[in-house]
Motif scaffolding. Structure first.
Motif, PDB file in Angstrom:
ATOM      1  N   THR A 116       0.816  -1.211   0.000  1.00 34.44           N
ATOM      2  CA  THR A 116       0.000   0.000   0.000  1.00 34.44           C
ATOM      3  C   THR A 116       0.851   1.262   0.000  1.00 34.44           C
ATOM      4  O   THR A 116       1.831   1.359   0.743  1.00 34.44           O
ATOM      5  CB  THR A 116      -0.919   0.026   1.233  1.00 34.44           C
TER       6      THR A 116
ATOM      7  N   PHE B 163      -3.339   4.133  -2.521  1.00 30.60           N
ATOM      8  CA  PHE B 163      -3.194   3.131  -3.569  1.00 30.60           C
ATOM      9  C   PHE B 163      -2.769   1.803  -2.940  1.00 30.60           C
ATOM     10  O   PHE B 163      -1.876   1.767  -2.080  1.00 30.60           O
ATOM     11  CB  PHE B 163      -2.115   3.537  -4.574  1.00 30.60           C
TER      12      PHE B 163
ATOM     13  N   PRO C 181      -9.015  -0.890  -2.651  1.00 28.33           N
ATOM     14  CA  PRO C 181      -9.319   0.460  -2.154  1.00 28.33           C
ATOM     15  C   PRO C 181      -9.889   0.469  -0.737  1.00 28.33           C
ATOM     16  O   PRO C 181      -9.633   1.407   0.025  1.00 28.33           O
ATOM     17  CB  PRO C 181     -10.338   0.991  -3.171  1.00 28.33           C
TER      18      PRO C 181
ATOM     19  N   LEU D 136     -11.002   5.249  -6.833  1.00 32.41           N
ATOM     20  CA  LEU D 136      -9.744   4.573  -6.522  1.00 32.41           C
ATOM     21  C   LEU D 136      -9.568   3.300  -7.341  1.00 32.41           C
ATOM     22  O   LEU D 136      -8.447   2.947  -7.715  1.00 32.41           O
ATOM     23  CB  LEU D 136      -9.678   4.251  -5.023  1.00 32.41           C
TER      24      LEU D 136
ATOM     25  N   THR E   6      -6.002   3.561  -9.095  1.00 40.33           N
ATOM     26  CA  THR E   6      -4.922   2.782  -8.490  1.00 40.33           C
ATOM     27  C   THR E   6      -4.202   1.982  -9.569  1.00 40.33           C
ATOM     28  O   THR E   6      -4.845   1.238 -10.318  1.00 40.33           O
ATOM     29  CB  THR E   6      -5.479   1.816  -7.426  1.00 40.33           C
TER      30      THR E   6
END
Length: 403
Positions: free
Chosen positions: A166, A172, A281, A368, A372
């Motif tokens: 992470t 992300f 996420p 996200l 991401t």
């Protein structure tokens, strides 16, 4: 009932891209592994672990002795947490480089191994950072040798080329997949897994179920994935209740570990899609959320979404937990509610609202998924497309139990 003919105390060597020592007592093979490392000129390693489990399980006693007996120096980075971060990786890599480590030994669940795989890359690319790995600013072709000593029965990372870390600053949680990070050796010893709490036992086993559901229904699935998926779900359905009833049941831990290992091989082949793309996420925003719990929350809605497109496969592989599915598209809701009922039967009834998420969070979570790095690749192989409306619907249907 083929399992009854298996001697769980006889350590087997299972060859995937990784050589896995599997069975009760497999931890003793660490001496053989250390000898091999020393023969390859590896005289210093970094040991990646969390703060407690590597010692509490007894694994460290064997590892430390094997390293000392074989003249291998070590430094221990014992700060890896669930949902490891780029900060962990950078700090550990700095420690490893300063020490002169030439290989990585990871002791723990998926988090120490994933962080360890990332450190192994940085040992070969000392001018790079974890952020550069997980923002895909370069594609590594080499990594230091990796040994994974597995303390959980869920992730399967000990047998595949994946790692997840992470980036807290950006929320992300991307996944990488490179051939260079297959562990050289892995140890799956059920006696190291008996200290898992009931929650951990549930969550890691549910992780394995998610791996195979996704791999067996992706756009790149193979018959091999479906075969593995059927067996994984059958074993988890049979042995998870036994492990919850008696945490010291080594037979139950053995077959859950075997299921998880197969799950790792399964998604190494068929990859993953919605459930993991949408869970990352969740635990990136709330790192305290267990990955396996996040997957469990999303799974019923994912099953409902994909059932019509893969009805025959899902009817077959889900049979141990949702009997009576006939491969008919209209069974989607029955399948989804059946999976939700099974999750409740093993003690997992939480939904997104219970974990502090609200309707107002859905838009951010959807954003996200699409921003991401790497998650677009998962959506691209999802069986019913990568539309934003699909992702949003899965999140919304996961906020509370199905009606």
């Amino acid at each position: 009932m083929w399992e009854k003919d298996i001697d769980i105390n006889e350590v087997k060597e299972i060859r995937t891209r990784t050589s896995v020592f599997f069975g009760v007592g497999a931890i003793k093979k660490i001496d053989e592994i250390a000898k091999t490392l020393k023969d390859k000129g590896i005289d210093k390693v970094i040991v990646m672990s969390g703060r407690n489990a590597y010692k509490a399980t007894g694994a460290w006693d064997y590892v430390e002795k094997a390293l000392k007996d074989n003249g291998i120096g070590y430094v221990n980075y014992a700060e890896v947490t669930p949902n490891p971060t780029t900060h962990h990786v950078n700090d550990a890599a700095k420690l490893a480089k300063e020490f002169g480590a030439k290989a990585v030994i990871a002791i723990g669940g998926g988090s120490p191994t994933d962080a360890g795989k990332s450190v192994a890359i940085l040992l070969e690319y000392p001018d790079k950072t974890a952020e550069e790995i997980y923002e895909f600013k370069f594609a590594p072709e080499k990594a230091a040798p990796i040994v994974s000593i597995n303390l959980t029965h869920g992730t399967g990372t000990e047998t595949n080329r994946f790692a997840v870390v992470t980036n807290l600053e950006k929320n992300f949680k991307p996944a990488i997949a490179y051939d260079c990070i297959y562990p050289m050796f892995a140890i799956d010893d059920p006696q190291l897994m008996t200290k898992l709490s009931p929650k951990q036992t549930r969550y890691v086993s549910i992780d394995a179920v998610n791996h195979v559901v996704e791999a067996a229904t992706s756009k790149v699935l193979s018959p091999y994935c479906v075969t593995l998926a059927r067996e994984v779900i059958a074993l988890v359905a049979r042995y998870l209740p036994k492990a919850l009833e008696n945490p010291e049941d080594l037979e139950a831990r053995y077959f859950l570990a075997y299921a998880a290992m197969m799950g790792g091989v399964c998604f190494d082949n068929g990859l993953l899609h919605y459930t993991h793309a949408l869970e990352h996420p969740l635990s990136a925003v709330k790192p305290e959320l267990s990955h396996g719990l996040g997957l469990a929350i999303l799974l019923p809605a994912v099953i409902k979404t994909i059932y019509a497109s893969k009805a025959n496969i899902l009817a077959d592989i889900l049979a141990p937990i949702v009997p009576g599915l006939n491969g008919e598209a209209e069974d989607a809701e029955k399948a989804a509610k059946g999976v939700e009922k099974w999750l409740q039967s093993v003690g997992v009834s939480e939904k997104l609202l219970d974990e502090g998420f609200a309707e107002s969070d859905v838009e951010k979570l959807v954003d996200l998924v699409y921003t991401t790095p790497s998650l677009d690749g998962l959506l691209a192989i999802a069986p019913t497309g990568n539309g934003r409306d699909i992702v949003e619907k899965i999140y919304r249907e996961s906020l509370k139990p199905m009606a």
